[in-house]
Scaffold this motif. Structure first.
Motif, short mmCIF file in Angstrom:
data_model
loop_
_atom_site.label_atom_id
_atom_site.label_comp_id
_atom_site.label_asym_id
_atom_site.label_seq_id
_atom_site.Cartn_x
_atom_site.Cartn_y
_atom_site.Cartn_z
N LEU A 58 0.94 -1.06 0.10
CA LEU A 58 0.10 -0.18 -0.10
C LEU A 58 0.84 1.26 0.08
O LEU A 58 0.44 2.24 -0.78
N HIS A 59 1.71 1.30 0.37
CA HIS A 59 2.74 2.19 0.80
C HIS A 59 3.28 2.97 -0.95
O HIS A 59 4.06 3.71 -1.17
N ALA A 60 4.21 1.14 -0.96
CA ALA A 60 4.27 1.59 -2.45
C ALA A 60 3.26 2.36 -3.08
O ALA A 60 3.89 3.19 -4.27
N ARG A 61 2.25 1.59 -3.67
CA ARG A 61 1.11 2.33 -4.34
C ARG A 61 1.03 3.73 -4.51
O ARG A 61 1.01 4.26 -4.77
N SER A 62 1.31 4.28 -2.93
CA SER A 62 0.81 5.47 -2.26
C SER A 62 1.73 6.40 -3.19
O SER A 62 1.90 7.60 -3.58
N TYR A 63 3.18 5.70 -2.88
CA TYR A 63 4.23 6.61 -3.05
C TYR A 63 4.56 6.87 -5.04
O TYR A 63 4.73 8.08 -5.04
N TRP A 64 4.24 5.48 -5.62
CA TRP A 64 4.18 5.69 -7.08
C TRP A 64 3.01 6.53 -7.39
O TRP A 64 2.88 7.31 -8.24
N SER A 65 1.87 6.31 -7.07
CA SER A 65 0.83 7.40 -7.27
C SER A 65 0.93 8.77 -7.31
O SER A 65 -0.56 9.25 -7.41
N GLY A 66 1.91 9.21 -5.62
CA GLY A 66 1.56 9.99 -5.08
C GLY A 66 0.27 10.65 -4.55
O GLY A 66 0.26 11.70 -4.51
N THR A 67 -0.42 9.64 -3.91
CA THR A 67 -1.57 10.08 -3.56
C THR A 67 -1.33 9.58 -1.70
O THR A 67 -0.93 8.79 -1.21
N PRO A 68 -1.27 10.51 -0.88
CA PRO A 68 -1.54 9.81 0.41
C PRO A 68 -2.62 9.48 1.24
O PRO A 68 -3.73 9.00 0.75
N ILE A 69 -1.91 8.23 2.26
CA ILE A 69 -2.29 7.40 2.62
C ILE A 69 -2.51 7.62 4.06
O ILE A 69 -1.97 7.79 4.18
N ARG A 70 -3.27 6.65 4.38
CA ARG A 70 -3.98 6.15 6.39
C ARG A 70 -4.07 4.75 6.49
O ARG A 70 -4.60 5.23 6.07
N ILE A 71 -3.22 4.03 6.98
CA ILE A 71 -3.88 3.10 7.30
C ILE A 71 -3.35 2.26 8.56
O ILE A 71 -3.02 3.35 9.33
N SER A 72 -4.90 1.96 9.42
CA SER A 72 -5.52 1.58 10.36
C SER A 72 -5.68 0.14 10.67
O SER A 72 -5.60 0.13 9.34
N TYR A 73 -5.89 -0.40 11.60
CA TYR A 73 -6.65 -1.89 11.91
C TYR A 73 -7.04 -1.96 12.62
O TYR A 73 -7.29 -1.18 13.71
N VAL A 74 -7.61 -2.85 12.64
CA VAL A 74 -9.10 -3.77 13.75
C VAL A 74 -8.31 -5.00 14.18
O VAL A 74 -8.39 -5.90 12.58
N ASP A 75 -7.80 -5.26 15.44
CA ASP A 75 -7.66 -6.79 15.58
C ASP A 75 -8.47 -7.43 15.92
O ASP A 75 -9.24 -6.87 16.58
N TYR A 76 -9.19 -8.91 15.59
CA TYR A 76 -9.92 -9.32 15.84
C TYR A 76 -9.92 -11.19 16.37
O TYR A 76 -9.92 -11.49 16.54
N GLY A 77 -8.69 -10.80 17.74
CA GLY A 77 -7.84 -11.44 18.59
C GLY A 77 -7.07 -12.33 17.92
O GLY A 77 -7.33 -13.36 17.82
N SER A 78 -6.05 -11.40 17.70
CA SER A 78 -5.01 -12.45 17.41
C SER A 78 -4.00 -13.53 18.17
O SER A 78 -4.01 -12.95 18.90
N THR A 79 -3.77 -14.80 17.75
CA THR A 79 -3.56 -15.39 18.89
C THR A 79 -1.97 -15.87 17.97
O THR A 79 -0.55 -16.10 18.74
N ASP A 80 -1.57 -15.54 16.99
CA ASP A 80 -0.19 -15.71 16.11
C ASP A 80 0.72 -14.08 16.79
O ASP A 80 -0.01 -13.14 17.48
N ASP A 81 1.73 -13.76 15.69
CA ASP A 81 2.95 -12.68 16.46
C ASP A 81 1.24 -11.19 15.63
O ASP A 81 2.61 -10.55 15.64
#
Length: 123
Positions: A58-81
């Motif tokens: 996503l960051h690479a696509r943002s860099y090449w297109s020149g569009t600023p991005i913001r990435i947030s996340y929601v974790d649904y109870g991950s048990t791995d790393d």
């Protein structure tokens, strides 16, 4: 005397070039500041295998297109790393938790990384 005139003309040329470059840089930054930011919301659930790759893509696509991005996340109870990877990406400034969002109701592009067989179609 002739040497002094040549040096003065060279200094004038260099200074006018620097002023032109500075004006272009300032106008380019003003255009970028006016662009709206695309918000991606990642849905995570045992997504350690694909999380970092998805964020970097996503960051690479943002860099090449020149569009600023913001990435947030929601974790649904991950048990791995996944939690450890999100902590590292948050420290690097690549991610922010959904609770930290200034405008949580803003429209976002949802990327569901809980189902790893479907995520390649979205990104």
């Amino acid at each position: 005397m002739e040497e002094l005139v040549v040096w003065l003309l060279a200094a004038y040329g260099c200074s006018s070039l620097l002023v032109t470059l500075a004006n272009r840089w300032i106008s380019r930054m003003a255009v970028r500041a006016d662009q709206s930011c695309v918000h991606y919301r990642l849905l995570l659930g045992n997504s350690e295998q694909v999380l970092e790759y998805a964020v970097r893509r996503l960051h690479a696509r943002s860099y090449w297109s020149g569009t600023p991005i913001r990435i947030s996340y929601v974790d649904y109870g991950s048990t791995d790393d996944t939690c450890g990877i999100t902590a590292v990406l948050k420290r690097a400034g690549c991610l922010c938790a959904d609770e930290e969002e200034e405008v949580a109701d803003a429209p976002a592009v949802i990327v569901d990384l809980r189902h790893t067989d479907e995520w390649e179609r979205v990104i």
